[in-house]
Enzyme design. Sequence first.
Site, PDB file in Angstrom:
ATOM      1  N   GLN A 188       4.799   3.193  10.017  1.00 53.42           N
ATOM      2  CA  GLN A 188       3.345   3.309  10.189  1.00 53.42           C
ATOM      3  C   GLN A 188       2.762   1.918  10.450  1.00 53.42           C
ATOM      4  O   GLN A 188       1.595   1.790  10.798  1.00 53.42           O
ATOM      5  CB  GLN A 188       2.697   3.906   8.931  1.00 53.42           C
ATOM      6  CG  GLN A 188       3.195   5.292   8.573  1.00 53.42           C
ATOM      7  CD  GLN A 188       2.653   5.735   7.229  1.00 53.42           C
ATOM      8  OE1 GLN A 188       1.570   6.317   7.133  1.00 53.42           O
ATOM      9  NE2 GLN A 188       3.386   5.432   6.172  1.00 53.42           N
TER      10      GLN A 188
ATOM     11  N   VAL B  66       1.949  -1.758  11.987  1.00 54.62           N
ATOM     12  CA  VAL B  66       1.712  -2.305  13.335  1.00 54.62           C
ATOM     13  C   VAL B  66       2.200  -3.747  13.415  1.00 54.62           C
ATOM     14  O   VAL B  66       2.114  -4.372  14.474  1.00 54.62           O
ATOM     15  CB  VAL B  66       0.214  -2.203  13.717  1.00 54.62           C
ATOM     16  CG1 VAL B  66      -0.198  -0.737  13.862  1.00 54.62           C
ATOM     17  CG2 VAL B  66      -0.701  -2.911  12.721  1.00 54.62           C
ATOM     18  N   ASP B  67       2.783  -4.243  12.298  1.00 56.22           N
ATOM     19  CA  ASP B  67       3.360  -5.591  12.370  1.00 56.22           C
ATOM     20  C   ASP B  67       4.707  -5.514  13.094  1.00 56.22           C
ATOM     21  O   ASP B  67       5.226  -4.435  13.355  1.00 56.22           O
ATOM     22  CB  ASP B  67       3.495  -6.200  10.954  1.00 56.22           C
ATOM     23  CG  ASP B  67       4.498  -5.465  10.064  1.00 56.22           C
ATOM     24  OD1 ASP B  67       4.113  -5.036   8.956  1.00 56.22           O
ATOM     25  OD2 ASP B  67       5.655  -5.301  10.479  1.00 56.22           O
TER      26      ASP B  67
ATOM     27  N   HIS C 258       1.999   4.279  14.643  1.00 59.58           N
ATOM     28  CA  HIS C 258       0.587   3.864  14.676  1.00 59.58           C
ATOM     29  C   HIS C 258       0.363   2.714  15.649  1.00 59.58           C
ATOM     30  O   HIS C 258      -0.683   2.055  15.603  1.00 59.58           O
ATOM     31  CB  HIS C 258       0.112   3.471  13.266  1.00 59.58           C
ATOM     32  CG  HIS C 258      -0.001   4.644  12.341  1.00 59.58           C
ATOM     33  ND1 HIS C 258      -0.146   4.501  10.983  1.00 59.58           N
ATOM     34  CD2 HIS C 258       0.021   5.980  12.575  1.00 59.58           C
ATOM     35  CE1 HIS C 258      -0.220   5.705  10.430  1.00 59.58           C
ATOM     36  NE2 HIS C 258      -0.108   6.612  11.366  1.00 59.58           N
TER      37      HIS C 258
ATOM     38  N   LEU D 185       6.301   0.914  -5.484  1.00 63.24           N
ATOM     39  CA  LEU D 185       6.023   0.204  -6.752  1.00 63.24           C
ATOM     40  C   LEU D 185       5.505   1.174  -7.795  1.00 63.24           C
ATOM     41  O   LEU D 185       5.693   0.996  -8.981  1.00 63.24           O
ATOM     42  CB  LEU D 185       4.940  -0.867  -6.511  1.00 63.24           C
ATOM     43  CG  LEU D 185       5.356  -2.221  -5.986  1.00 63.24           C
ATOM     44  CD1 LEU D 185       4.154  -3.148  -5.960  1.00 63.24           C
ATOM     45  CD2 LEU D 185       6.492  -2.836  -6.790  1.00 63.24           C
TER      46      LEU D 185
HETATM   47  N1  APR Z   1       7.365  -2.682  -2.555  1.00 64.68           N
HETATM   48  C1  APR Z   1       7.236  -1.341  -2.410  1.00 64.68           C
HETATM   49  N2  APR Z   1       6.041  -0.705  -2.310  1.00 64.68           N
HETATM   50  C2  APR Z   1       4.938  -1.481  -2.354  1.00 64.68           C
HETATM   51  C3  APR Z   1       4.990  -2.886  -2.506  1.00 64.68           C
HETATM   52  C4  APR Z   1       6.273  -3.483  -2.613  1.00 64.68           C
HETATM   53  N3  APR Z   1       6.434  -4.811  -2.765  1.00 64.68           N
HETATM   54  N4  APR Z   1       3.709  -3.368  -2.528  1.00 64.68           N
HETATM   55  C5  APR Z   1       2.904  -2.299  -2.383  1.00 64.68           C
HETATM   56  N5  APR Z   1       3.624  -1.160  -2.295  1.00 64.68           N
HETATM   57  C6  APR Z   1       3.158   0.208  -2.085  1.00 64.68           C
HETATM   58  C7  APR Z   1       1.871   0.557  -2.791  1.00 64.68           C
HETATM   59  O1  APR Z   1       2.137   1.019  -4.114  1.00 64.68           O
HETATM   60  C8  APR Z   1       1.317   1.695  -1.909  1.00 64.68           C
HETATM   61  O2  APR Z   1       1.803   2.953  -2.347  1.00 64.68           O
HETATM   62  O3  APR Z   1       2.874   0.346  -0.705  1.00 64.68           O
HETATM   63  C9  APR Z   1       1.898   1.389  -0.534  1.00 64.68           C
HETATM   64  C10 APR Z   1       0.871   0.915   0.470  1.00 64.68           C
HETATM   65  O4  APR Z   1      -0.021   1.974   0.697  1.00 64.68           O
HETATM   66  P1  APR Z   1      -1.185   1.779   1.774  1.00 64.68           P
HETATM   67  O5  APR Z   1      -1.848   0.474   1.560  1.00 64.68           O
HETATM   68  O6  APR Z   1      -2.004   3.036   1.759  1.00 64.68           O
HETATM   69  O7  APR Z   1      -0.431   1.651   3.166  1.00 64.68           O
HETATM   70  P2  APR Z   1       0.195   2.831   4.036  1.00 64.68           P
HETATM   71  O8  APR Z   1       0.683   3.950   3.182  1.00 64.68           O
HETATM   72  O9  APR Z   1       1.161   2.198   4.968  1.00 64.68           O
HETATM   73  O10 APR Z   1      -1.081   3.337   4.893  1.00 64.68           O
HETATM   74  C11 APR Z   1      -0.835   4.302   5.891  1.00 64.68           C
HETATM   75  O11 APR Z   1      -3.141   4.107   6.600  1.00 64.68           O
HETATM   76  O12 APR Z   1      -4.882   2.698   6.988  1.00 64.68           O
HETATM   77  C12 APR Z   1      -3.918   3.441   7.605  1.00 64.68           C
HETATM   78  O13 APR Z   1      -2.955   3.072   9.696  1.00 64.68           O
HETATM   79  C13 APR Z   1      -2.990   2.569   8.405  1.00 64.68           C
HETATM   80  O14 APR Z   1      -0.604   2.765   8.692  1.00 64.68           O
HETATM   81  C14 APR Z   1      -1.648   2.750   7.720  1.00 64.68           C
HETATM   82  C15 APR Z   1      -1.784   4.087   7.038  1.00 64.68           C
END
Ligand code: APR
Length: 241
Positions: free
Chosen positions: A97, A99-100, A115, A208
């Site tokens: 998901q 974009v990096d 994405h 986490l």
């Molecule tokens: N190791 C593992 N998990 C981690 C770590 C880590 N070091 N740090 C954070 N997390 C987890 C958090 O607990 C959280 O559940 O990564 C997750 C990040 O969740 P989001 O910030 O919601 O990111 P993501 O799930 O990728 O969002 C999905 O939402 O905003 C849109 O397009 C955007 O692609 C993105 C999509």
Amino acid sequence: MEAVTRRHPSIVVLTGAGISRESGLATFRDPDGIWARVRVEDVATPGAFARDPARVHAFYNARRAQLRDPAVAPNAAHLALARFERAWPGGFLLVTQNVDDLHARAGSRRLVHMHGELGKARCGHCGHVAPWQEDLSATTACPSCGRAGGMRPHVVWFGEMPLAMDEIGAALEGCDLFVAIGTSGQVHPAAGFVAEVAGRARTVELNLEPGAMSRAFDERIEGPASETVPALLEALLRDAG
Ligand code: APR
């Protein structure tokens, strides 16, 4: 006819912003996340781009520039996935998901960015998609049709269709193991992948803390991706013999 035995399972891995957190990139929904600082409606929808393209360009220009910071590099989780892809004899697809560009920089090739990618720009006039490392603005001309005013980040905004869904659907259809890494499970269609494969594939969540879809997973492994991802992939290779 010798029975076809699938000795090596087919694997689909889904990653989210959490896998890049230890590389120095903010997630979206953690307390210090991107959406705690800026509103989706202001920078990540087609309406936002129509209303204030300069603001949207500034948001993505800053995130694109951050990828050029030498301190932002693939971490042990990205590297382990790239190594695993080369060693695994069964089917494998990495769906991100994010974009990096950290999966590609780590060496992943069987990779789809559902994405989109910060490192690409798309022309709203002719649809041309070009690799792009510099800033974009409303005056940027399309390298293909030459027209200005239509170049946008090749990133999927809320309300737009994710990319590569046919390829992803086919991979999910045939997978025996689904692993979600570092995603909060709050954005569809990615959040629904686990339900799509439940019952016919083993499902594992690496995070986490529990995500919104955690109860749908057969197994949950808690901890930082830089530790849990290499450990899980090494165990899979060991079990495969
Ligand atoms: N190791 C593992 N998990 C981690 C770590 C880590 N070091 N740090 C954070 N997390 C987890 C958090 O607990 C959280 O559940 O990564 C997750 C990040 O969740 P989001 O910030 O919601 O990111 P993501 O799930 O990728 O969002 C999905 O939402 O905003 C849109 O397009 C955007 O692609 C993105 C999509």
